[in-house]
Design an enzyme around this catalytic site. Structure first.
Site, PDB file in Angstrom:
ATOM      1  N   ASP A   1      -0.054  -9.486   3.168  1.00 23.90           N
ATOM      2  CA  ASP A   1      -1.326  -9.115   3.794  1.00 23.90           C
ATOM      3  C   ASP A   1      -2.510  -9.202   2.837  1.00 23.90           C
ATOM      4  O   ASP A   1      -3.658  -9.197   3.280  1.00 23.90           O
ATOM      5  CB  ASP A   1      -1.250  -7.693   4.354  1.00 23.90           C
ATOM      6  CG  ASP A   1      -0.265  -7.574   5.507  1.00 23.90           C
ATOM      7  OD1 ASP A   1      -0.045  -8.584   6.199  1.00 23.90           O
ATOM      8  OD2 ASP A   1       0.288  -6.481   5.701  1.00 23.90           O
TER       9      ASP A   1
ATOM     10  N   ASN B   1       0.807  -1.222   0.000  1.00 25.54           N
ATOM     11  CA  ASN B   1       0.000   0.000   0.000  1.00 25.54           C
ATOM     12  C   ASN B   1       0.839   1.270   0.000  1.00 25.54           C
ATOM     13  O   ASN B   1       0.580   2.202  -0.759  1.00 25.54           O
ATOM     14  CB  ASN B   1      -0.938  -0.008   1.208  1.00 25.54           C
ATOM     15  CG  ASN B   1      -2.128  -0.926   1.005  1.00 25.54           C
ATOM     16  OD1 ASN B   1      -2.728  -0.928  -0.063  1.00 25.54           O
ATOM     17  ND2 ASN B   1      -2.459  -1.708   2.005  1.00 25.54           N
ATOM     18  N   GLY B   2       1.852   1.327   0.867  1.00 31.39           N
ATOM     19  CA  GLY B   2       2.692   2.512   0.916  1.00 31.39           C
ATOM     20  C   GLY B   2       3.435   2.748  -0.377  1.00 31.39           C
ATOM     21  O   GLY B   2       3.557   3.882  -0.855  1.00 31.39           O
TER      22      GLY B   2
END
Length: 361
Positions: A140, A116-117
């Site tokens: 994840d 995500n980052g």
């Protein structure tokens, strides 16, 4: 004619399948454009390398023999998105320096492999005018817009193996075993491995638990003659009271109490309430390590090859995805700032409930 120059970086946490994806993208580019017409630039240690122009020119031979290797041959570092536009004590303008490295290396496009980052920063660079393509990596499995990320299935296999092994010692000693599985915000890894490993209780961040109901589930098993219990607990699991707090407030209270995850607290609470011998197990970074599974090798190769196709089409500002079994892509601006959470009515949650798994709620 000038060579096509493709930059590749891996950012954030490592996971199985990064090298397989790098290989898929490189081989895809060599096949589509011609080996002598492509130059792959490896950017070392993620965005840190892009900021500091830490780059290496790679040869076709660099991509041989890495399909089965875990980790990343390019190295990785966590460079938080929230700090990307912040000028810190070193006075470095990170966005400016990344754009400068892109220009100095004469890149035609940049492939960013990460979670995500990584995708947030990839979208930032895309909005700054760079040609960027994302590839979704995380154990994840919480990147929006794709059914699965590479690295997830391997981590599920490893976590399931941990649960399998804990089962034998739990039954031998009639113990309650609380196994902490990685997953701070999303519970996909805990949910899948919990079901696959036959866990009796599964606790995930999206479904806050009531410790009394967790204890009751353990006691009911004992009353039925089952004197051991297996709990799969996501590191981000929280009780119903904690769920009412903001994350910073929750983490502050935990720090004051001397712990960061609820796992050991849950184990202590169960033992105190039931008298049953209870142990906590934290496999931790083992879940990230080792060779990718066959599934992830195939998925990573498909993702890498799709990235090469997008370069061929001049289609930038996208991240590769798999939806309903088919490889596709989503706009980076649609993926950034979103997280794919487990919904309370997810099919696997319902399946778990239907076979008697307690979610502590």
């Amino acid at each position: 004619m000038a060579k096509l120059k493709v930059g590749i970086l891996t950012s954030g946490g490592d996971c199985p399948g990064l090298n397989a994806t790098i290989r898929g993208a490189a081989k895809g580019c060599y096949e589509l454009f011609g080996e002598d017409k492509v130059e792959i630039i490896g950017i070392q240690n993620g965005y840190h390398g892009l900021i500091h122009n830490d780059c290496i020119k790679m040869k076709p031979s660099d991509f041989s023999g890495i399909l089965t290797r875990g980790g990343t041959i390019l190295g990785t570092k966590r460079t938080p998105y929230k700090m990307m536009q912040v000028i810190e004590e070193d006075k470095v303008d990170k966005v400016k320096e990344m754009k400068q490295t892109y220009k100095e290396q004469k890149l035609d496009c940049l492939l960013t492999l990460g979670g995500n980052g990584t995708h947030k920063t990839a979208n930032l660079l895309s909005e700054e005018g760079l040609n960027v393509i994302g590839l979704p990596k995380t154990i994840d499995n919480d990147i929006w817009g794709t059914d699965v990320t590479f690295g997830f299935h391997t981590a599920v296999d490893i976590a399931t193996d941990v649960i399998d092994r804990i089962h034998t010692t739990a039954t031998s000693h009639s113990r309650v075993m609380v196994i902490e599985i990685m997953g701070n915000k999303a519970g996909w890894l805990t949910l899948f491995s919990g079901v696959a490993g036959g866990a009796d209780i599964v606790l995930i961040p999206e479904i806050p638990y009531d410790i009394k109901k967790v204890v009751k589930a353990v006691e009911e098993r004992a009353e039925a003659g089952k004197f051991f219990s297996i709990l799969a607990v996501a590191e981000g699991a929280m009780d119903k009271d904690e769920a009412e707090l903001k994350r910073k407030e929750r983490m502050k209270l935990r720090a004051e109490a001397g712990y960061t995850t609820a796992t050991n607290r849950i184990a202590s609470q169960i033992q105190l309430a039931t008298g049953f011998e209870t142990r906590a197990v934290v496999p931790g970074h083992m879940l990230r390590g080792g060779s990718p599974s066959a599934y992830d090798r195939v998925l990573a190769t498909k993702f890498g090859a799709r990235a090469a196709e997008l370069i061929k089409k001049g289609k930038f500002g996208y991240t590769v995805a798999q939806v309903d079994g088919k490889i596709t892509e989503n706009k980076l601006c649609d993926v950034a700032m979103k997280t794919k959470f487990v919904l309370p009515d997810d099919e696997l949650v319902i399946t778990g409930r239907n076979i008697g798994i307690s979610f502590g709620d």
